[in-house]
Structures are given as structure tokens and as C-alpha cells.
Scaffold this motif. Structure first.
Motif, PDB file in Angstrom:
ATOM      1  N   LEU A 215     -86.284  30.472  57.767  1.00 25.78           N
ATOM      2  CA  LEU A 215     -86.530  29.357  58.673  1.00 25.78           C
ATOM      3  C   LEU A 215     -87.167  28.181  57.910  1.00 25.78           C
ATOM      4  CD1 LEU A 215     -86.094  29.244  61.766  1.00 25.78           C
ATOM      5  CD2 LEU A 215     -88.537  29.692  62.008  1.00 25.78           C
TER       6      LEU A 215
ATOM      7  N   ALA B 216     -84.284  20.162  64.592  1.00 29.07           N
ATOM      8  CA  ALA B 216     -84.543  21.500  65.143  1.00 29.07           C
ATOM      9  C   ALA B 216     -86.012  21.637  65.548  1.00 29.07           C
ATOM     10  CB  ALA B 216     -84.162  22.567  64.118  1.00 29.07           C
TER      11      ALA B 216
ATOM     12  N   PRO C 240     -83.423  20.449  59.793  1.00 30.08           N
ATOM     13  CA  PRO C 240     -84.681  21.035  60.256  1.00 30.08           C
ATOM     14  C   PRO C 240     -85.549  20.071  61.067  1.00 30.08           C
ATOM     15  CG  PRO C 240     -84.650  20.821  57.841  1.00 30.08           C
ATOM     16  CD  PRO C 240     -83.273  20.511  58.325  1.00 30.08           C
TER      17      PRO C 240
ATOM     18  N   ASP D  57     -81.304  24.721  62.476  1.00 26.40           N
ATOM     19  CA  ASP D  57     -82.474  24.702  61.605  1.00 26.40           C
ATOM     20  C   ASP D  57     -82.147  24.496  60.129  1.00 26.40           C
ATOM     21  OD1 ASP D  57     -85.397  25.036  61.274  1.00 26.40           O
ATOM     22  OD2 ASP D  57     -84.724  26.715  60.034  1.00 26.40           O
TER      23      ASP D  57
ATOM     24  N   SER E  49     -89.672  24.025  61.272  1.00 25.84           N
ATOM     25  CA  SER E  49     -89.691  24.889  62.457  1.00 25.84           C
ATOM     26  C   SER E  49     -90.800  25.935  62.364  1.00 25.84           C
ATOM     27  CB  SER E  49     -88.334  25.576  62.631  1.00 25.84           C
ATOM     28  OG  SER E  49     -87.356  24.603  62.973  1.00 25.84           O
TER      29      SER E  49
END
Ligand code: TRP
Ligand code: ZN
Length: 873
Positions: free
Chosen positions: A858, A824, A821, A817, A862
Motif C-alpha cells: 500500500l 486514493a 496514491p 492506490d 493511504s
């Protein structure tokens, strides 16, 4: 739930930019760790914007070196800069020039957005918002400028320097360096900017356009792999010629370059005059690429090339209009492939992919309209809905108004919007103008998420020789019953015991199409001499789910006698799907007999079509047919049992096909559609033989693997063997890996086959493969091949009852991530169908999604997927 869900950008809040940029002059000195970007921007207030507003330039992880206004350094209080933006508090109320110097480390750029290095090659990816990772800018598609780019680099490290547009100058720059200046005369949004610098080999050729312009077309690849670029170059030339004949669109620069790089987040990118590709969609040789790879290369080369008009010359006003370029361009590349190959076979392939990817998306928490109204992260909206359902809308429009009016409307659209940033409304207006029709009801297709259901019933009155067809449209999941109906073109016909019923008439059906624009309708056919079977939604004339209760025998009549190849194929799929969801040995046997008759009569006449008839609906498709309580193990078992039954019942027939389709000794491989069709049927026959008799199948697949003269046959044999546990399988896998140890794209196929083995041991196998020297989490192709194939292509093991499959994908997402990203978040969408799983699996999925959601820091990418997946969608 995490507390900070990412903020939404809304379509209704669109406003024109307060400033425009007319010209961009870039001076870029490439360096592995300290690339200097010296940007000179000619700005002016936008008459359509707010006078005297501050100027807010976008940035993303930028390092500012200096900024000057009209030649003078800016005073400290006159601007504010951070890695994510540069603002001028009180910019001039007249045209002005900003000079901005930034510095970037392309080697450290793991997100593969902006300027990065892939195997030592400098390259860029700016769509959707990557240009702001190169310099501060008004990074929005309705700000269009003319770009001149001077590139400078070490001559040994980057002998090739490519930019947008035409090369205007090049030469030495001292100290072992050299430069190239590229000028692109066509105003474009920043997302179409690109540069490439590196050590690359090329193949090239010339093309003369319908306007008489001579164009040098080249494909650049890793040195030594030039011969693997020939097919892509040929596809470029065929695409250029096709867009002229099919749409009257010529190319508009003196050069057209394609560059293959090995680290790339998606398939390819249509940068003006400089398309950059994932090398998977460029490199092909009979030894390393399958027929499917060749077809994908042809389609994606065409797709990116066609963007030159649908996307570049006419671009999008904002990212909500993404389908304006993507849906339209997918439609165009589909038509190209249909013309290059077999039209019905290609149509079936399109629909299979729509059903495999778009239908589930439309039925789950990630559903959205083809034109979304809000987004938190635009990179999460490059979806099957925007691309493939977007293409279906264009196709329906053509069906509704007819091919001539469609072509006239396209001409009108390009003429009215050339050089502009347009909207879906502009697109529809062109067709409304040329046809005089009101398309407001049709436009609802862009607004309403979900797959409509079309329920049909037919009543036959023998005495009156009359048929009544009752049609009802519903759109499940929408609140309120009175949502206005969609305009659904239903291509249809009636099929008698020996073929289409010629005499039947219906005043509501024109050119074989009934247009359903009400919630419910009944249409009447007269002079219907015998009880017919209705053939509805021919050629898949609308992206809907059709409910039509027919018996197996009626469906087999369609397979044998319908004039529409799509519905012939669909009829066999429908019977097979019912047999997977509701197994019945007697009906399975009757199905086998009907398939046998079909194969004996027609398989050798159209092997590609026959191969598609033999390919049963996937496990995913079977799951998608169920509203809830999906048990992937039960589906897998039922489908495997049906395949075993067919393999045994059809054995003599399959053996005959296998023998008849064997290539002549010494025949050389050709990727053309007819040859590919023969291979696909022969390999499908072997696969079914193996399903019926694994012992025999393993032996025969082993032989085919050893004797194969091309990757198509070799990989098909390996895939067949992979489903048969035992020593032979392991030896074959090891042999394959040894043979292709230096071929990353071939090893991806090897990763993918193993990731999809429907056995509990697959998780352990993946653990081992993650440690394989060819595997790395930093290359998106490797991640997709191993983790992606597992998440999207192994329903029983991904959705293991113990949650270990979900957990494995979650671990990969967590690992990826922060570095990439986009990739992911794409992996996370595999959880999109969790709500339809049976309770214990669904509970595991939620538990694991929440676990990822708790990871501090995060990415927005995501976080957005998680918020929507866990939300009340
Ligand atoms: N516009 C590209 C296409 O469909 C796809 C694309 C969008 C893309 N964003 C990207 C490709 C990011 C790579 C990376 O043709
Ligand atoms: Zn595209």
C-alpha cells in the motif's frame, strides 16, 4: 494494525540545508516515453549548514543517465545513486557545479506528480515533492534558485512550449523539432517549477500594472475550446487589478500564463508565471457550466494568482508552514470574491463549507493543528484545516487589530520576507511590529487542534436595565483542563423586539467586538431598555461552535431584525437543525410561518440570501452536531420530512417566487452574482415545492429541464428530479447523458447527481456507471465525480448498515492506490467520521479499513490515512 507505519517528519527536527542551489539550468527534450532532463546545478555549501556534510539529493522513481562534477564524470566511488536519491560522499567545500542527466517516461506517469502527459499535453506538478521525480535535487522549499529552462519538442506534437518566467528565445531545432528558452529571474523553490508542451489554443489580453509593466496574460486550453476560456481570462485581469488596490501587490513578470489540463490531482497550482489548472476550474460556457462553476473558476483563478505574492515571492521555510501560504491565500481569495459578489452571501458560503469539511475533520481521527507538528506524507496535509481554518485565523487577526493595522502588517510581512522562505512566526512578527501588540496568545490558534466550544448565557435585570453575558470557552478532546485559553474575537450585539438596541453600552466591547482571552468572562451591558436577544459571533467572527440556548421565537426575532446578515441566516439554520435532530410538527409549522413572512418581505430584494435561508443544514451538518451514535437514515428521514412540511406550508409563497423570478423571454445568460442569485432562489423554490409534492415537482422539474437555456437551471432541475424515483427520472437522466455525451465535465455532474441518490439502488447504479464509456479510474475528476460524490455526498448509502457502501469505496481505493496514491488517499478520508457512527456501522467501517490496510505494498499516502483513522485519535 500494519506493522510498518510510515516514519514521521517533525517540525522540531527542522535544520537548514547543508547545501544551497543558486542557479538551475535545465535542458529538457520532450519525448512521449524517453524525455531527457539535462540539469546543471550551481551549488555551494550553506554557511548555516554543517561543513563537509555529504550532499544528499532527493529523487523519486528516477533513472540516472550520467552525473558530472565541475565538468568531469564522477568516479564510481564518489557517489551513490538509486531511484530515490543521489549522494555525493565528499562534495567540494566551495561552490561547484553538478550536471545530472535523467530520463523519464511521462506517458507512464499515472501518479500525476512530476512530468506527465494529460490528453497528450506534457505538463508538470511539483508541489509538494514532485520535482524530485524530474531530476535529483534538494527538493525542499527553503532551497531557492534562479531557473533557466530550455524546452525542446517535436513541433507538430508540441507547438506550444511554456515555462516559468519570461520567454527569452525560441526557434527551430532541426528534424521537425523546435525549442523555447524561458528564464525566471525570481529565485524560487523547486515546487514552483513548471513546464507545458502540447497542442493548445489560447485567449490572451494585455494588462498594465500599477508600476507601468505591460503583461501579456493568456489562458491555454484544448484547441476548439478557446471561447470557454474567456471568463477565466477575465478573472485573471480582475485578480491582478484587485491585488493592487486591496494589497498594493503588482505582478512581476512580462507574461502570466494559465494552462488547463484534464488530468489533475487537485484544483490548480501556482507555478511561477505558469499556473496549471484542472480544466474544471477554467472552462466555462452557459451551456456547460453552472453559476457555481463560474464562481469557483473566479475564486481559484484568484487564489493561484494571489499566490504570486503569498507563496511565491514569500514562500514557506518548510511544509509545516503550509498554512502560511494556503490559509493566507484562501483569506485573500475570499476577500476578492466578497468584493466581486455579495459580501454576506459569500461569507455564508465560506462558513457552510468550513462546517461541512473542516469541522468534521477537526472532530475526528484525522484532526491536526493548522500548523501540524509531524507528518508521514505531506500530500495528506492539504486539508480543510490548513486551508480554511488557516484563513479563519488570518480573518480573526484582522478583526482583532482592525483593517488599517492589518494592511500595514501585510505590507510589513511582504517587505520583510520578500525573496525568503518564511515561517508562521515571521508572519505574526510583522503584525506585532506594526501594532506593538503581543500576539503569543493569539498564536495558539496555529497549535491547538479541535474546534473550540463557546458557551454563552444571558441574564437580564429589567429593574436595573442591565444585561450580563457570561462566556465560557472549552476545547473538547484536549488532555488536561488547564490548556491555556485561545483569543476569540466575539462580534456581538443585542437585538430588541423591533431591531438592534441602540442605547445599550458595554465598556468591554469595542467596534462591536468583545475579545475573549480567558477561559471564562462576564460582560455587562447597561441601559438595556428591554429584554434583548443576544446576537453573538456576528459574521462568524471565530471558527468555534456556539452554544447559546435560545427559543425558536428568539431566533426568529434575529432572522427578522438582526442587523448582521450572517446571524439572520444562522438563526434560521439553528431552528432547522433542531427540527432535524428533534422533530416537532408544531414547531415546524411555526418555523414555516416565520420563513413565509421573511420570504414575502425580503426574498425578491436579495434572492441569493433568501436561497441560503431556504437551504436547510445538510445531513452531514446534522451528523456533525451529534457527539455519537449517528444514524444517517434517521437524519435523512427527519430532514426530508421537514423539507416536505416546509414545501407544503410555503407552497403559495414558493409559487409566487417561482413566477416572479422567471427569466424574461429571450433573456441571455449572465453569470453575474445578481442573476445567479435569482436563479438559485427560483431553483430552491422548485426543489422545496417538489419536496412537498413529488408528483407535481417531478412534472415541473421535467418542464424546467426541457426549457432550460443554461446549465445552472438544467442541472438544478435534474437534481430535483433525481430525488423522485420513477420513469421520468430515468428518462431525464438518459436524455441528459445523450445530450452531453462529448462533454466529460458535464458528464461528471451527471455521475455526481446519480452517486448521491439516497436509495439502496444507488450501489447498482454506480456499478453500471463505472462501466460507462465516459468513466475511467485514471482521471481524477471522473473518480471524484462518481466515487467521491458517493463517499462524501451520500451519507445514507455510503454508511449502509450492511457495509456495502464502505466496501465499494474501499474497492475503488484498492484499484487506485498504486496508480494514483494521492487520489486514493483522499477518498479514504471519507471514513474519517466513522467513530461517531452508531455501533453496527462503525464496526463495518473498521472491518473494511482493516481490509484495505492488509493490502500488500500500500502507498505511504493511504497507509498514513489508515494508520491515523484506525489509531486512537
Ligand atoms: N498549492 C496548490 C494550491 O492550493 C495546491 C496543490 C498542492 C496541488 N499540491 C498539489 C495541486 C498537487 C495539484 C497537485 O493552490
Ligand atoms: Zn493554494
Amino acid at each position: 494494525m500494519r506493522t510498518e507505519t510510515p516514519p514521521l517528519i517533525r517540525l522540531e527536527e527542522y535544520r537548514p540545508s547543508d547545501y544551497l542551489i543558486d542557479r538551475v539550468d535545465l535542458d529538457i527534450r520532450l519525448d512521449p516515453h524517453a524525455t531527457r532532463i539535462d540539469a546543471t546545478l550551481a551549488l555551494r555549501p550553506n554557511p548555516a549548514g554543517e561543513a563537509g556534510a555529504p550532499l544528499n539529493l532527493d529523487g523519486d522513481e528516477l533513472r540516472l543517465v550520467s552525473v558530472a562534477l565541475d565538468g568531469a564524470p564522477l568516479a564510481a566511488g564518489a557517489y551513490a545513486a538509486s531511484p530515490s536519491g543521489l549522494s555525493l560522499i565528499d562534495p567540494p567545500r566551495r561552490p561547484f557545479v553538478l550536471r545530472i542527466v535523467t530520463e523519464a517516461d511521462p506517458t507512464a506517469n499515472t501518479k500525476l506528480m512530476g512530468l506527465y502527459r494529460s490528453s497528450g499535453v506534457y505538463c508538470t506538478q511539483c508541489e509538494a515533492d514532485g520535482f524530485r521525480r524530474i531530476t535529483y535535487f534538494l527538493d525542499r522549499p527553503d532551497v531557492m534558485a534562479v531557473y533557466t529552462t530550455r524546452l525542446e519538442a517535436d513541433r507538430d506534437e508540441s507547438p506550444v512550449l511554456l515555462g516559468n518566467g519570461n520567454l527569452v528565445d525560441s526557434g527551430p531545432a532541426g528534424a521537425g523539432r523546435h525549442f523555447a528558452i524561458w528564464h525566471d529571474p525570481h529565485p524560487k523553490p523547486a515546487y514552483l517549477f513548471a513546464l507545458v508542451g502540447g497542442r493548445l489554443g489560447k485567449v490572451e489580453t494585455r494588462f498594465t500594472t500599477m508600476e507601468g509593466r505591460g503583461v501579456t496574460c493568456a489562458v491555454y486550453v484544448e484547441p476548439g475550446k478557446e471561447s470557454r476560456a474567456d471568463y477565466a481570462l477575465d478573472a485573471v485581469i480582475r485578480s491582478m487589478a484587485w491585488d493592487e488596490t486591496a494589497f498594493g501587490r503588482p505582478y512581476d513578470l512580462d507574461v502570466f500564463n494559465v494552462v488547463a489540463v484534464s488530468d489533475f490531482n487537485m484544483g490548480a497550482m501556482e507555478n511561477k508565471g505558469l499556473n496549471i489548472f484542472n480544466d474544471k476550474y477554467v472552462l466555462a460556457s452557459p451551456e456547460t457550466a453552472t453559476d457555481g462553476d463560474y464562481a469557483a473558476i473566479e475564486a481559484i483563478i484568484a487564489h493561484e494568482y494571489f499566490h504570486n505574492w503569498s507563496g511565491n515571492r514569500v514562500t514557506c521555510r518548510d511544509w509545516f508552514q503550509l498554512c502560511l501560504k494556503e490559509g493566507l491565500t484562501v483569506f485573500r481569495d475570499q476577500e476578492f470574491s466578497a468584493d466581486m459578489r455579495s459580501r454576506p452571501v459569500h461569507r455564508i458560503a465560506e462558513v457552510r463549507s468550513l462546517r461541512a469539511r473542516q469541522f468534521p475533520e477537526d472532530a475526528g481521527p484525522l484532526r491536526h493543528p493548522v500548523r501540524p507538528r509531524a507528518y508521514a506524507e505531506i500530500n495528506n496535509f492539504y486539508t480543510a484545516t490548513v486551508y480554511d481554518k488557516g484563513a479563519e485565523i488570518v480573518r480573526m487577526l484582522r478583526t482583532l487589530i482592525g483593517p488599517e493595522a492589518f494592511r500595514a502588517g501585510m505590507d510589513r510581512y511582504f517587505a520583510d520576507n520578500d525573496g525568503r522562505a518564511a515561517t508562521v512566526e515571521d508572519f505574526l512578527a510583522a503584525f506585532a511590529t506594526v501594532t506593538g501588540r503581543d500576539l503569543t496568545a493569539f498564536a495558539r490558534w496555529y497549535e491547538r487542534p479541535g474546534t473550540p466550544r463557546l458557551t454563552a448565557t444571558l441574564a437580564y435585570d429589567r429593574a436595573a436595565a442591565r444585561c450580563r453575558l457570561h462566556l465560557v470557552q472549552t476545547l473538547p478532546g484536549e488532555a488536561g483542563q488547564d490548556a491555556p485559553p485561545l483569543v476569540i474575537p466575539v462580534a456581538l450585539g443585542l437585538v430588541g423586539a423591533a431591531g438592534p438596541l441602540a442605547g445599550a453600552t458595554c465598556p468591554d466591547v469595542r467596534d462591536g467586538v468583545y475579545v475573549l482571552d480567558r477561559a471564562e468572562a462576564e460582560i455587562v451591558f447597561e441601559s438595556v431598555a428591554e429584554e434583548p436577544v443576544p446576537s453573538l459571533l456576528r459574521d462568524f467572527s471565530a471558527p468555534v461552535r456556539l452554544d447559546l440556548a435560545l427559543t425558536d421565537a428568539q431566533r426568529m426575532r434575529l432572522l427578522a431584525h438582526d442587523s448582521d446578515p450572517f446571524n439572520r441566516w444562522q438563526a434560521a439554520q439553528d431552528v432547522a437543525l433542531r427540527l432535524i435532530l428533534d422533530p416537532d410538527p408544531d414547531r415546524a409549522e411555526a418555523f414555516a410561518q416565520a420563513l413565509g413572512r421573511f420570504l414575502d418581505a425580503e426574498a425578491l430584494g436579495d434572492p441569493a440570501f433568501a436561497a441560503l435561508v431556504l437551504a436547510l443544514p445538510s445531513e452531514g451538518e446534522a451528523a456533525d452536531a451529534l457527539p455519537r451514535d449517528v444514524d444517517p437514515d434517521a437524519i435523512h428521514q427527519a430532514r426530508s420530512a421537514l423539507r416536505a412540511h416546509l414545501g407544503r406550508a410555503l407552497r403559495p409563497c414558493l409559487e409566487r417566487l417561482d413566477a416572479a423570478l422567471a427569466p424574461a423571454a429571450g433573456a441571455t445568460y449572465s453569470p453575474d452574482a445578481a442573476s445567479a442569485g435569482r436563479r438559485s432562489l427560483r431553483n430552491a423554490a422548485l426543489d422545496l415545492i417538489a419536496a412537498g409534492d413529488p408528483e407535481l415537482g417531478a412534472a415541473r422539474a421535467g418542464e424546467r429541464l426541457d426549457n432550460a437555456t443554461n446549465m445552472t437551471d438544467r442541472l438544478a432541475a435534474l437534481a430535483t428530479l433525481a430525488l423522485i424515483p420513477g420513469e421520468r427520472r430515468e428518462a431525464a437522466l438518459a436524455g441528459f447523458a445523450a445530450r452531453y455525451a462529448d462533454e466529460p465535465l458535464v458528464l461528471d455532474k451527471w455521475f455526481a447527481i446519480q452517486a448521491q441518490i439516497p436509495e439502496p439502488g444507488t450501489l447498482e447504479r454506480i456499478t453500471t456507471l463505472q462501466g460507462h464509456p465516459a468513466f475511467t479510474m485514471t482521471n481524477p475528476n471522473r473518480v471524484r465525480a462518481l466515487i467521491g460524490s458517493f463517499a462524501f455526498g451520500n451519507p445514507t448509502q455510503f454508511a449502509r448498515r450492511d457495509g456495502a457502501g464502505f466496501s465499494r469505496v474501499a474497492d475503488a481505493v484498492a484499484l487506485l492506490d498504486s496508480s494514483n496514491p494521492q487520489v486514493a488517499a483522499r477518498l479514504l478520508t471519507a471514513f474519517g467520521s466513522w467513530r461517531r457512527l452508531e455501533k453496527s456501522r462503525a464496526a463495518k467501517a473498521v472491518e473494511i479499513l482493516n481490509r484495505i490496510n492488509a493490502i500488500p505494498g500500500l502507498s505511504r499516502d493511504s497507509a498514513d490515512i489508515l494508520a491515523r483513522s484506525l489509531g486512537d485519535g
